[in-house]
Write a protein that holds these residues in place. Structure first.
Motif, PDB file in Angstrom:
ATOM      1  N   ARG A   1      27.147  26.297  26.659  1.00 38.09           N
ATOM      2  CA  ARG A   1      27.341  25.270  27.691  1.00 38.09           C
ATOM      3  C   ARG A   1      28.692  25.451  28.383  1.00 38.09           C
ATOM      4  O   ARG A   1      28.806  25.239  29.589  1.00 38.09           O
ATOM      5  CB  ARG A   1      27.241  23.872  27.062  1.00 38.09           C
ATOM      6  CG  ARG A   1      27.308  22.743  28.090  1.00 38.09           C
ATOM      7  CD  ARG A   1      26.890  21.414  27.496  1.00 38.09           C
ATOM      8  NE  ARG A   1      26.922  20.348  28.491  1.00 38.09           N
ATOM      9  CZ  ARG A   1      26.364  19.167  28.332  1.00 38.09           C
ATOM     10  NH1 ARG A   1      25.731  18.889  27.196  1.00 38.09           N
ATOM     11  NH2 ARG A   1      26.437  18.244  29.276  1.00 38.09           N
ATOM     12  N   VAL A   2      29.707  25.868  27.614  1.00 42.18           N
ATOM     13  CA  VAL A   2      31.014  26.156  28.205  1.00 42.18           C
ATOM     14  C   VAL A   2      30.871  27.228  29.287  1.00 42.18           C
ATOM     15  O   VAL A   2      31.477  27.148  30.361  1.00 42.18           O
ATOM     16  CB  VAL A   2      32.018  26.615  27.122  1.00 42.18           C
ATOM     17  CG1 VAL A   2      33.287  27.177  27.756  1.00 42.18           C
ATOM     18  CG2 VAL A   2      32.367  25.451  26.213  1.00 42.18           C
ATOM     19  N   GLY A   3      30.051  28.238  29.023  1.00 46.76           N
ATOM     20  CA  GLY A   3      29.812  29.290  30.014  1.00 46.76           C
ATOM     21  C   GLY A   3      29.167  28.752  31.279  1.00 46.76           C
ATOM     22  O   GLY A   3      29.508  29.160  32.398  1.00 46.76           O
ATOM     23  N   LEU A   4      28.217  27.824  31.122  1.00 46.61           N
ATOM     24  CA  LEU A   4      27.567  27.212  32.282  1.00 46.61           C
ATOM     25  C   LEU A   4      28.576  26.403  33.103  1.00 46.61           C
ATOM     26  O   LEU A   4      28.582  26.456  34.341  1.00 46.61           O
ATOM     27  CB  LEU A   4      26.410  26.303  31.834  1.00 46.61           C
ATOM     28  CG  LEU A   4      25.203  26.989  31.189  1.00 46.61           C
ATOM     29  CD1 LEU A   4      24.196  25.933  30.713  1.00 46.61           C
ATOM     30  CD2 LEU A   4      24.526  27.958  32.158  1.00 46.61           C
ATOM     31  N   VAL A   5      29.426  25.640  32.417  1.00 42.77           N
ATOM     32  CA  VAL A   5      30.441  24.831  33.106  1.00 42.77           C
ATOM     33  C   VAL A   5      31.426  25.739  33.842  1.00 42.77           C
ATOM     34  O   VAL A   5      31.803  25.479  34.988  1.00 42.77           O
ATOM     35  CB  VAL A   5      31.184  23.912  32.117  1.00 42.77           C
ATOM     36  CG1 VAL A   5      32.339  23.201  32.805  1.00 42.77           C
ATOM     37  CG2 VAL A   5      30.215  22.890  31.516  1.00 42.77           C
ATOM     38  N   THR A   6      31.834  26.819  33.178  1.00 42.16           N
ATOM     39  CA  THR A   6      32.751  27.766  33.806  1.00 42.16           C
ATOM     40  C   THR A   6      32.149  28.336  35.088  1.00 42.16           C
ATOM     41  O   THR A   6      32.819  28.437  36.122  1.00 42.16           O
ATOM     42  CB  THR A   6      33.084  28.916  32.833  1.00 42.16           C
ATOM     43  OG1 THR A   6      33.722  28.372  31.682  1.00 42.16           O
ATOM     44  CG2 THR A   6      33.996  29.940  33.480  1.00 42.16           C
ATOM     45  N   TYR A   7      30.863  28.687  35.029  1.00 44.57           N
ATOM     46  CA  TYR A   7      30.179  29.200  36.230  1.00 44.57           C
ATOM     47  C   TYR A   7      30.172  28.147  37.332  1.00 44.57           C
ATOM     48  O   TYR A   7      30.457  28.438  38.501  1.00 44.57           O
ATOM     49  CB  TYR A   7      28.741  29.605  35.887  1.00 44.57           C
ATOM     50  CG  TYR A   7      27.974  30.131  37.088  1.00 44.57           C
ATOM     51  CD1 TYR A   7      27.959  31.485  37.393  1.00 44.57           C
ATOM     52  CD2 TYR A   7      27.278  29.255  37.931  1.00 44.57           C
ATOM     53  CE1 TYR A   7      27.280  31.967  38.502  1.00 44.57           C
ATOM     54  CE2 TYR A   7      26.596  29.722  39.043  1.00 44.57           C
ATOM     55  CZ  TYR A   7      26.603  31.076  39.324  1.00 44.57           C
ATOM     56  OH  TYR A   7      25.925  31.545  40.439  1.00 44.57           O
ATOM     57  N   ALA A   8      29.858  26.903  36.958  1.00 47.94           N
ATOM     58  CA  ALA A   8      29.789  25.823  37.945  1.00 47.94           C
ATOM     59  C   ALA A   8      31.143  25.596  38.614  1.00 47.94           C
ATOM     60  O   ALA A   8      31.230  25.368  39.823  1.00 47.94           O
ATOM     61  CB  ALA A   8      29.303  24.537  37.281  1.00 47.94           C
TER      62      ALA A   8
END
Length: 223
Positions: free
Chosen positions: A204-211
């Motif tokens: 989820r951290v990776g998804l937030v970073t992308y966003a």
């Protein structure tokens, strides 16, 4: 030819700075250009024809603090990446530094391995978001979302995927995201796993970073 990454340290705590300089000297692919006590001294020592790749920047300094220095770099030398070093783990300091142009933020009591990871990430990816930082940003994004202060921008995602990503950047659980999108938990799991594969992230951290990186949520819109 020197292919090492050039580093500058800006911190008014001399003993800490000297210890950090020694640590960086032990990293094979980094060179320390110089050290400065504060932003004003840093700017006076900076050579436009020999800029650092990364500046390790303290926040609380006399004469010219980290926020002012970071804003100055963003305006005058945007290619120089700032890694903020601080004792402060509060949300306001983190958000303010990222809004000022910092590309990473770690605490002064971090392990040497995290410092090296952060520097490597800044050099190769252009940013570093730790789990601690991402958690603080999620909370701020959640507050901004309630005020309608987020936007969306992405070129390769569907509207549904963007909506899902925006909700991932809040404090909602996946089950609560499913309820809000009027979808089953299994469908939401499908969105998540599909985006993991599409965006080449694993958490989820990776998804937030992308966003954050792609403007699906904007730091500039955070309170």
């Amino acid at each position: 030819m020197n292919n090492k990454v050039n580093i500058v340290l800006v911190d008014d705590h001399v003993l800490f700075r000297k210890g950090l300089a020694t640590l960086i000297a032990s990293f094979d692919n980094y060179d320390l250009l110089f050290e400065a006590n504060n932003g004003k001294e840093f700017i006076s020592m900076l050579q436009p024809d020999h800029l650092p790749d990364i500046v390790l920047l303290d926040i609380n300094m006399p004469e010219m603090d980290g926020y002012e220095t970071c804003l100055w770099l963003k305006k005058n030398h945007p290619g120089v990446k700032v890694l903020s070093l601080s004792m402060y783990d509060n949300e306001q300091s983190i958000v303010r530094m990222f809004k000022a142009g910092a590309k990473g933020y770690i605490l002064k009591d971090s392990e040497p391995a995290e410092l090296r990871e952060a520097m490597n990430s800044l050099h190769t990816k252009g940013y570093y978001y730790s789990e601690m930082v991402t958690g603080k940003l999620i909370h701020s994004i959640n507050e901004a979302e309630e005020e309608g202060n987020t936007t969306k921008f992405a070129t390769n995602l569907s509207d549904r995927e963007i909506t899902f990503l925006k909700l991932v950047c809040t404090e909602l659980t996946y089950k609560e995201i499913a309820d809000q999108m009027h979808l089953s938990a299994r469908t939401i799991d499908g969105y998540r796993d599909s985006l993991f594969a599409k965006l080449q992230v694993k958490t989820r951290v990776g998804l937030v970073t992308y966003a954050l990186k792609h403007g699906i949520v904007l730091l500039d819109k955070l309170p």
